[in-house]
Design a protein around this motif. Sequence first.
Motif, short mmCIF file in Angstrom:
data_model
loop_
_atom_site.label_atom_id
_atom_site.label_comp_id
_atom_site.label_asym_id
_atom_site.label_seq_id
_atom_site.Cartn_x
_atom_site.Cartn_y
_atom_site.Cartn_z
N ALA A 228 0.83 -1.21 0.00
CA ALA A 228 0.00 0.00 0.00
C ALA A 228 0.86 1.25 0.00
O ALA A 228 0.56 2.24 -0.67
CB ALA A 228 -0.93 -0.02 1.21
N SER B 283 2.17 1.83 -3.40
CA SER B 283 1.16 1.92 -4.45
C SER B 283 1.13 3.30 -5.11
O SER B 283 1.41 4.32 -4.48
CB SER B 283 -0.22 1.62 -3.86
N GLU C 56 -1.56 4.58 -6.00
CA GLU C 56 -2.79 5.18 -5.48
C GLU C 56 -2.47 5.81 -4.13
O GLU C 56 -2.22 5.10 -3.15
CB GLU C 56 -3.88 4.12 -5.35
N ALA D 92 -4.21 4.59 -0.86
CA ALA D 92 -4.12 3.18 -0.49
C ALA D 92 -3.43 2.99 0.86
O ALA D 92 -3.88 2.18 1.68
CB ALA D 92 -3.39 2.40 -1.58
N VAL E 206 -3.99 -3.78 -3.93
CA VAL E 206 -2.85 -3.81 -3.00
C VAL E 206 -2.48 -5.26 -2.68
O VAL E 206 -1.30 -5.63 -2.63
CB VAL E 206 -3.19 -3.03 -1.71
N ALA F 242 -0.71 -6.87 -5.56
CA ALA F 242 0.67 -6.37 -5.64
C ALA F 242 1.55 -7.02 -4.58
O ALA F 242 2.75 -7.21 -4.80
CB ALA F 242 0.67 -4.85 -5.48
#
Length: 390
Positions: A187, A190, A192, A195, A298, A301
């Motif tokens: 996260a 990430s 994003e 996240a 997440v 990943a």
Amino acid sequence: MTSVRKRNWTAPNGEEKTAWQVDYKDAAGKRRSKQFTRKKDAEAWLTTAAYQVQQGTHTPDSQSITVAKAAELWIKRGERENLEASTLAAYGQHVRLHIVPLCGDKKLSQITRPMAEGWRDDLMEKLSRPMASRVLRSLTAIVSEAQGRGYVAQNVVAGVKMRRAKREKPKVVIPTKAELKAIIAAAKASAEPMAYPLALIAIFAGLRASELRGLPWRCIDLKAATVTVDQRADVKNVIGPPKSEAGYRTIPLPASAIAALTAWKLACPPTDDGLVFPSLAKRVMSHMFMNVNIMGAVQLAAGIADPMMKDGKLALDKDQQPVVAQRYTLHDFRHAAASLWIEQRVNPKRVQKWMGHSSIQVTFDTYGHLFDQADQDSAVAAAIEQELIG
């Protein structure tokens, strides 16, 4: 005065008719009558009715309504009380798909305990145990609503219970510490930006998905390092209060979560509702997007995924590679938070408070095995200490 008498009459088509008529007075002293084809049925009914009149639990059929009509009144009351859309939809489904087909044409005054027990058995044969239990609770609430309105004197369904399951209740699925560490790392890396703070709040605060989606910045106290829950977003993305009084609570946050939230607050797009995790359209984020597109991505990943099956076989993509899906849902991170608190010997009542459970029994029913394990671990440590130190 009660009586059973034979009645003869001629029908409009000239056919001679015979029936056995019961005459009696109800609890209010009003004369009532009911007809039966057979004398023994009339006598049996009168015996029961006379006892019910004496006990004050008798309702004449003429003053009663059907289960279907009672269900309509129950649903309308829920609408007047502004129950959540998802709750009303579930109730409507119980009524439409299960209760009406099962007993919708039956008058409330005609329902007996054995009859209700039979309905319970029918539900258990056709539905899963959790669904059968929910439908039975809805039926009980329907009759209770009608009882309050005077359409039936007693609720015989209220005493009908689901039989205790023979199998042990399955334990909740909880991510391991290694998995949580991998998720937090993924996260943080990430693309994003929300996240990382989302993962930390989900794991360390144990908020429900609806509470995460409806969380406003005013409920994040960066100085006190706490998050307060006083609203949530329902299935239709409408902001409203928590589902129960227990939902209102304040939970401590670790320094890492506060640092991540502080950084995210500077980048977070402003919204009318001041949301911490808004959608791309600056509105309430849908449950699916938060669960799959953010926390699911997440997990993928981080390599925390399971292969998907189709028709009993491993699902493959267009390149003939296995299709995988995230291992955990947003609710599983809520369980993770509870397990971490319990491992740190947090008092059960405090765990109940932070989780927003309506009662301590809910907490023990869900996490009792974790409390038992923590107690055992403590006893082991104390025993070792006694042997080595005294």
